[in-house]
Design an enzyme around this catalytic site. Structure first.
Site, PDB file in Angstrom:
ATOM      1  CE1 TYR A 201      -7.078   2.038  10.313  1.00  0.00           C
ATOM      2  CE2 TYR A 201      -7.107   2.531  12.577  1.00  0.00           C
ATOM      3  CZ  TYR A 201      -6.805   2.382  11.692  1.00  0.00           C
ATOM      4  OH  TYR A 201      -5.929   3.653  11.031  1.00  0.00           O
TER       5      TYR A 201
ATOM      6  N   GLY B  78       1.237  -1.202  -0.316  1.00  0.00           N
ATOM      7  CA  GLY B  78      -0.058  -0.239   0.156  1.00  0.00           C
ATOM      8  C   GLY B  78       0.807   0.999   0.048  1.00  0.00           C
ATOM      9  CB  ALA B  79       4.008   1.526  -0.413  1.00  0.00           C
TER      10      ALA B  79
ATOM     11  CG  ASN C 158      -6.952  -7.154  -2.479  1.00  0.00           C
ATOM     12  OD1 ASN C 158      -7.027  -6.708  -1.932  1.00  0.00           O
ATOM     13  ND2 ASN C 158      -8.690  -7.671  -2.700  1.00  0.00           N
TER      14      ASN C 158
ATOM     15  CB  SER D  86      -3.494   2.846  14.856  1.00  0.00           C
ATOM     16  OG  SER D  86      -4.344   3.795  15.181  1.00  0.00           O
TER      17      SER D  86
ATOM     18  CB  ALA E 162     -11.386  -5.800  15.658  1.00  0.00           C
TER      19      ALA E 162
ATOM     20  NE  ARG F 163      -4.204   7.061  -0.246  1.00  0.00           N
ATOM     21  CZ  ARG F 163      -5.599   7.009  -0.612  1.00  0.00           C
ATOM     22  NH1 ARG F 163      -5.563   6.928  -1.960  1.00  0.00           N
ATOM     23  NH2 ARG F 163      -5.942   6.213  -0.045  1.00  0.00           N
TER      24      ARG F 163
ATOM     25  CG  ASN G 187       1.937   1.429   4.685  1.00  0.00           C
ATOM     26  OD1 ASN G 187       2.159   2.412   6.304  1.00  0.00           O
ATOM     27  ND2 ASN G 187       1.368   2.005   3.365  1.00  0.00           N
TER      28      ASN G 187
HETATM   29  P1  NAI Z   1      -3.559   5.978   3.030  1.00  0.00           P
HETATM   30  O1  NAI Z   1      -5.159   5.886   2.426  1.00  0.00           O
HETATM   31  O2  NAI Z   1      -3.033   7.586   2.172  1.00  0.00           O
HETATM   32  O3  NAI Z   1      -2.733   5.058   2.239  1.00  0.00           O
HETATM   33  C1  NAI Z   1      -2.990   3.540   1.897  1.00  0.00           C
HETATM   34  C2  NAI Z   1      -2.616   2.893   1.122  1.00  0.00           C
HETATM   35  O4  NAI Z   1      -3.198   1.347   1.298  1.00  0.00           O
HETATM   36  C3  NAI Z   1      -3.320   3.386  -0.120  1.00  0.00           C
HETATM   37  O5  NAI Z   1      -2.091   3.246  -1.907  1.00  0.00           O
HETATM   38  C4  NAI Z   1      -4.302   2.571  -0.583  1.00  0.00           C
HETATM   39  O6  NAI Z   1      -4.871   2.497  -1.896  1.00  0.00           O
HETATM   40  C5  NAI Z   1      -3.780   1.365   0.078  1.00  0.00           C
HETATM   41  N1  NAI Z   1      -4.262  -0.001   0.241  1.00  0.00           N
HETATM   42  C6  NAI Z   1      -5.960   0.140   0.330  1.00  0.00           C
HETATM   43  N2  NAI Z   1      -6.011  -1.197   0.242  1.00  0.00           N
HETATM   44  C7  NAI Z   1      -5.305  -2.121  -0.187  1.00  0.00           C
HETATM   45  C8  NAI Z   1      -5.280  -3.073  -0.198  1.00  0.00           C
HETATM   46  N3  NAI Z   1      -6.314  -4.396  -0.328  1.00  0.00           N
HETATM   47  N4  NAI Z   1      -4.280  -3.629  -1.256  1.00  0.00           N
HETATM   48  C9  NAI Z   1      -3.281  -3.698  -1.095  1.00  0.00           C
HETATM   49  N5  NAI Z   1      -3.422  -1.759  -1.544  1.00  0.00           N
HETATM   50  C10 NAI Z   1      -4.402  -1.361  -0.207  1.00  0.00           C
HETATM   51  O7  NAI Z   1      -3.477   6.306   4.249  1.00  0.00           O
HETATM   52  P2  NAI Z   1      -2.306   6.269   5.319  1.00  0.00           P
HETATM   53  O8  NAI Z   1      -2.699   7.100   6.630  1.00  0.00           O
HETATM   54  O9  NAI Z   1      -0.886   6.812   4.135  1.00  0.00           O
HETATM   55  O10 NAI Z   1      -2.091   5.009   5.730  1.00  0.00           O
HETATM   56  C11 NAI Z   1      -1.173   3.523   5.836  1.00  0.00           C
HETATM   57  C12 NAI Z   1      -1.036   3.148   7.195  1.00  0.00           C
HETATM   58  O11 NAI Z   1      -1.020   3.095   8.194  1.00  0.00           O
HETATM   59  C13 NAI Z   1      -2.675   2.126   7.197  1.00  0.00           C
HETATM   60  O12 NAI Z   1      -1.919   1.134   8.087  1.00  0.00           O
HETATM   61  C14 NAI Z   1      -2.863   3.060   8.300  1.00  0.00           C
HETATM   62  O13 NAI Z   1      -4.002   2.119   9.205  1.00  0.00           O
HETATM   63  C15 NAI Z   1      -1.535   3.468   9.236  1.00  0.00           C
HETATM   64  N6  NAI Z   1      -2.220   4.500  10.164  1.00  0.00           N
HETATM   65  C16 NAI Z   1      -2.823   5.843   9.593  1.00  0.00           C
HETATM   66  C17 NAI Z   1      -2.632   6.833  10.734  1.00  0.00           C
HETATM   67  C18 NAI Z   1      -3.228   8.021  10.003  1.00  0.00           C
HETATM   68  O14 NAI Z   1      -3.154   9.025  11.260  1.00  0.00           O
HETATM   69  N7  NAI Z   1      -3.299   8.335   8.442  1.00  0.00           N
HETATM   70  C19 NAI Z   1      -2.520   6.469  11.701  1.00  0.00           C
HETATM   71  C20 NAI Z   1      -2.582   4.960  12.629  1.00  0.00           C
HETATM   72  C21 NAI Z   1      -2.116   4.232  11.404  1.00  0.00           C
END
Ligand code: NAI
Length: 248
Positions: A156, A13-14, A64, A143, A158, A16, A91
């Site tokens: 989330y 999931g990198a 996925n 998180s 859990a 963005r 991630n």
């Molecule tokens: P984001 O939504 O900006 O990026 C997440 C990325 O994961 C996106 O590129 C998306 O397309 C990809 N993704 C989603 N479902 C997927 C799948 N089934 N297979 C492959 N890729 C998939 O989110 P962000 O903020 O960068 O979060 C990254 C991680 O950090 C997540 O696990 C999130 O739960 C965690 N996190 C984020 C926090 C925040 O405040 N932004 C706080 C705590 C944890």
């Protein structure tokens, strides 16, 4: 020499957000980067080029993370393309918030599958490779709500508590093979995921944070780099909160 020179990192999931910041930081430290996302569109390709511009090899794979069979295939491809997998960052993650009374079965299943089962899928596929290498660092993105819970995010929270217990369990299973596993628990980080929140909600969060600001993806990437590198060679089974002091 960078902290990660010669290592291959696989980050899910990198395209963005936090995953992208981790990929860029790892690349700055000399790691070759394999990353996944649901699709690799122009945005994903731009990310790939940005990483490659750091002077390392970088390939983006559309997959996925919640799909067990697809994950096994992707990991096989990454191993063939790069020759090793030294660092795995689980991630990929989503939110589907709602109070328990109104939460649908689909909301529950999606979040558990994308946030937690995905990590099982990748760890399952990568550990045989890491065991043969007798080395590896696995990082699960959890998180703070996985430690403390959060009303309106039962699914989330859990899933993130599961990410912590998963990291601790494999740290115990695989430590004797030279494989470390840790979790990062970010607090309020400024990405697309949190951009959807209202100004009031953001203000409420800021009040609870001693450092009085939201975190940046780079704040999280710095800790990921520490956990990925030999700087943390005696650190395993830990959860590091990156939250500006919100939870002590
Ligand atoms: P984001 O939504 O900006 O990026 C997440 C990325 O994961 C996106 O590129 C998306 O397309 C990809 N993704 C989603 N479902 C997927 C799948 N089934 N297979 C492959 N890729 C998939 O989110 P962000 O903020 O960068 O979060 C990254 C991680 O950090 C997540 O696990 C999130 O739960 C965690 N996190 C984020 C926090 C925040 O405040 N932004 C706080 C705590 C944890």
């Amino acid at each position: 020499m960078g902290l990660l020179t010669g290592k291959t990192a696989l980050i899910t999931g990198a395209a963005r957000g936090i995953g992208k910041a981790i990929a860029l930081k790892f690349a700055e430290e000399g790691a070759n980067i394999a990353f996944t996302d649901l699709v690799i569109d122009e945005n994903g390709e731009a990310t790939r080029q940005e990483i490659e511009a750091k002077g390392v090899k970088c390939v983006g794979y559309a997959s996925n993370a919640a799909d067990f069979a697809q994950t096994a295939e992707v990991v096989e491809k990454v191993h063939a393309d790069f020759g090793s997998i030294d660092i795995l960052v689980n991630n990929a993650g989503i939110t589907k918030d709602g109070l328990m009374m109104r939460m649908s079965e689909q909301q529950w299943d999606m979040v558990i599958n994308v946030n937690l089962k995905s990590a099982f899928n990748f760890i399952h596929a990568c550990t045989p490779i890491m065991m043969r290498q007798k080395a590896g660092s696995i990082i699960n993105m959890a998180s703070v709500v996985g430690v403390h819970g959060n009303a309106g995010q039962a699914n989330y929270a859990a899933s993130k508590a599961g990410m912590i217990a998963l990291a601790k369990s494999i740290a115990q299973e695989l430590g004797s093979r030279g494989i470390r596993a840790n979790a990062i628990a970010p607090g309020f980080i400024l990405t697309d995921m949190t951009a959807a929140l209202s100004d009031e909600v953001r203000a409420e969060w800021a009040k609870k944070i001693p450092l009085r600001r939201g975190g940046t993806p780079e704040d999280v990437a710095n800790i990921a780099t520490f956990l990925a590198s030999d700087m943390s060679s005696y650190v395993s089974g830990q959860v590091i909160q990156v939250d500006g002091g919100m939870n002590m």
